[in-house]
Design an enzyme around this catalytic site. Structure first.
Site, PDB file in Angstrom:
ATOM      1  N   ALA A 136       0.751  -1.245  -0.125  1.00  0.00           N
ATOM      2  CA  ALA A 136      -0.147  -0.125  -0.092  1.00  0.00           C
ATOM      3  C   ALA A 136       0.805   1.048  -0.191  1.00  0.00           C
ATOM      4  O   ALA A 136       0.289   2.262  -0.310  1.00  0.00           O
ATOM      5  CB  ALA A 136      -0.886  -0.046   1.248  1.00  0.00           C
ATOM      6  N   GLY A 152       3.465   1.348  -1.780  1.00  0.00           N
ATOM      7  CA  GLY A 152       4.520   1.562  -3.032  1.00  0.00           C
ATOM      8  C   GLY A 152       3.677   2.362  -4.103  1.00  0.00           C
ATOM      9  O   GLY A 152       2.653   3.050  -3.726  1.00  0.00           O
ATOM     10  N   GLU A 194       2.793   4.556   8.160  1.00  0.00           N
ATOM     11  CA  GLU A 194       1.810   4.909   8.894  1.00  0.00           C
ATOM     12  C   GLU A 194       0.438   4.284   8.354  1.00  0.00           C
ATOM     13  O   GLU A 194       0.241   4.081   7.060  1.00  0.00           O
ATOM     14  CB  GLU A 194       1.298   6.474   8.688  1.00  0.00           C
ATOM     15  CG  GLU A 194       2.586   7.441   9.567  1.00  0.00           C
ATOM     16  CD  GLU A 194       2.016   7.352  10.824  1.00  0.00           C
ATOM     17  OE1 GLU A 194       0.805   7.460  11.498  1.00  0.00           O
ATOM     18  OE2 GLU A 194       3.279   6.826  11.740  1.00  0.00           O
ATOM     19  N   GLY A 217      -0.755  -8.074  -9.280  1.00  0.00           N
ATOM     20  CA  GLY A 217      -0.361  -7.532 -10.407  1.00  0.00           C
ATOM     21  C   GLY A 217       1.382  -7.651 -10.282  1.00  0.00           C
ATOM     22  O   GLY A 217       1.946  -7.217 -11.138  1.00  0.00           O
ATOM     23  N   SER A 245      -2.489 -10.867 -13.564  1.00  0.00           N
ATOM     24  CA  SER A 245      -1.809 -10.280 -14.706  1.00  0.00           C
ATOM     25  C   SER A 245      -0.501  -9.506 -14.644  1.00  0.00           C
ATOM     26  O   SER A 245      -0.644  -8.483 -13.530  1.00  0.00           O
ATOM     27  CB  SER A 245      -3.174  -9.588 -15.415  1.00  0.00           C
ATOM     28  OG  SER A 245      -2.545  -8.972 -16.523  1.00  0.00           O
ATOM     29  N   HIS A 273      11.641   0.794 -18.686  1.00  0.00           N
ATOM     30  CA  HIS A 273      10.856   1.203 -17.338  1.00  0.00           C
ATOM     31  C   HIS A 273      11.905   2.080 -16.653  1.00  0.00           C
ATOM     32  O   HIS A 273      13.002   2.035 -16.887  1.00  0.00           O
ATOM     33  CB  HIS A 273      10.633  -0.013 -16.708  1.00  0.00           C
ATOM     34  CG  HIS A 273       9.535  -0.877 -17.069  1.00  0.00           C
ATOM     35  ND1 HIS A 273       9.515  -1.783 -18.068  1.00  0.00           N
ATOM     36  CD2 HIS A 273       8.025  -0.854 -16.772  1.00  0.00           C
ATOM     37  CE1 HIS A 273       8.509  -2.189 -18.478  1.00  0.00           C
ATOM     38  NE2 HIS A 273       7.441  -1.807 -17.674  1.00  0.00           N
ATOM     39  N   LYS A 330      12.791  -0.033 -11.140  1.00  0.00           N
ATOM     40  CA  LYS A 330      12.065  -1.600 -11.147  1.00  0.00           C
ATOM     41  C   LYS A 330      12.971  -2.526 -11.154  1.00  0.00           C
ATOM     42  O   LYS A 330      14.153  -2.437 -11.347  1.00  0.00           O
ATOM     43  CB  LYS A 330      11.386  -1.490 -12.694  1.00  0.00           C
ATOM     44  CG  LYS A 330      10.810  -2.891 -13.081  1.00  0.00           C
ATOM     45  CD  LYS A 330      10.030  -2.905 -14.331  1.00  0.00           C
ATOM     46  CE  LYS A 330       9.306  -4.058 -14.528  1.00  0.00           C
ATOM     47  NZ  LYS A 330       8.385  -4.535 -13.708  1.00  0.00           N
TER      48      LYS A 330
END
Ligand SMILES: NC(=O)C1=CN([C@@H]2O[C@H](COP(=O)(O)OP(=O)(O)OC[C@H]3O[C@@H](n4cnc5c(N)ncnc54)[C@H](OP(=O)(O)O)[C@@H]3O)[C@@H](O)[C@H]2O)C=CC1
Ligand SMILES: O=C(O)C1=N[C@H](C(=O)O)C[C@H](O)C1
Length: 234
Positions: free
Chosen positions: A9, A11, A38, A84, A109, A141, A145
């Protein structure tokens, strides 16, 4: 109301998914997992938090080393999945599939954008018609990554290899590139390039929201974004 938990969450993807869900009707984020930060629970507590908060769907955008345990924990709690995360080994992916397929419904996916899911269809037609052409996949990218080649490029290569084609893969890492994929068919006197460029991560988040709505209360099994796209209109 679909009760969602987001893993990863804090990221890049996780933050955007949490923000988007706030604007969506009929979906709410009731739990968030990350290693630090947090307002998040540590993944060690995933099993109890999923049960306590009566979660319907866990969305996982973490790292290859974490997703297998997260997926199995959610499946054992009877929580459907949208996955994902990329970069898993074939062994990890197969273990995830076999350990969750009879327990919950999961959309897995390496790319949730609608454009890339269309690209995967188009390249099969192109490869069929352009027999004897050399095929290369070039992906680019952002510099942070972790995996290379991208999950999207590997999926594209896999589809072409199933058709007996040889594919060269090239990965570029730099700056803040969100995600570019080109499948290049080179012949004598011509070449065809099929390119997808993600301008922003909204392209992926849009697909994730569709997948959350779709996977909620679906029968057990492993599904792709193709399945989601076939049976939703928005
Ligand atoms: N399928 C798709 O459409 C897309 C897939 N992706 C994939 O999604 C994944 C995440 O990408 P991105 O958001 O850019 O990556 P980030 O590194 O920005 O985010 C990943 C987050 O997961 C956290 N994390 C690590 N381990 C765990 C764990 N066990 N449980 C919960 N959280 C954990 C990380 O914490 P920390 O930083 O402290 O390690 C980090 O906050 C990648 O595999 C990427 O390739 C990305 C975009 C689109
Ligand atoms: O890490 C990313 O950012 C992305 N990862 C996915 C992949 O590996 O294919 C999808 C997208 O290209 C962005």
């Amino acid at each position: 109301m679909i009760r969602v938990a987001v893993s990863g969450a804090n990221g890049r993807m996780g933050r955007l998914i949490v923000e988007r869900i706030k604007q969506e009707e009929g979906i709410e984020t009731v739990a968030a997992f990350d290693l630090v930060g947090e307002g998040v629970s540590h993944p060690d507590r995933m099993s109890e938090v999923l049960s306590e908060r009566d979660v319907d769907v866990l969305v996982d955008f973490t790292i290859a080393d974490a997703v297998r345990l997260n997926a199995i924990t959610a499946a054992e709690a009877g929580v459907n999945l949208v996955i994902g995360t990329t970069g898993m080994s074939d062994e990890d992916l197969e273990a995830i599939r076999s350990e969750i397929k009879d327990k919950v419904a999961a959309v897995i996916s390496p790319n949730f954008s609608i454009g890339v899911n269309l690209l995967w269809r188009l390249i099969k037609d192109a490869a069929d018609m352009l027999d004897g052409y050399d095929i290369a996949i070039i992906e680019a990218h952002h510099r942070t990554k972790l995996d290379a080649p991208s999950g999207t490029a590997l999926r594209a290569a896999g589809l072409l290899q199933e058709m007996g084609k040889h594919v060269d893969l090239h990965a570029i890492r730099g700056g803040d590139i969100v995600g570019d994929h080109t499948v290049l068919f080179s012949g004598i006197g011509e070449r065809l390039e099929i390119t997808h460029r993600a301008h922003s991560r909204d392209a992926f988040v849009n697909g994730v929201i569709r997948a959350i709505r779709w996977v909620n209360r679906r029968e057990q099994g492993i599904y792709s974004m193709d399945d989601v796209m076939e049976s939703t209109t928005r």
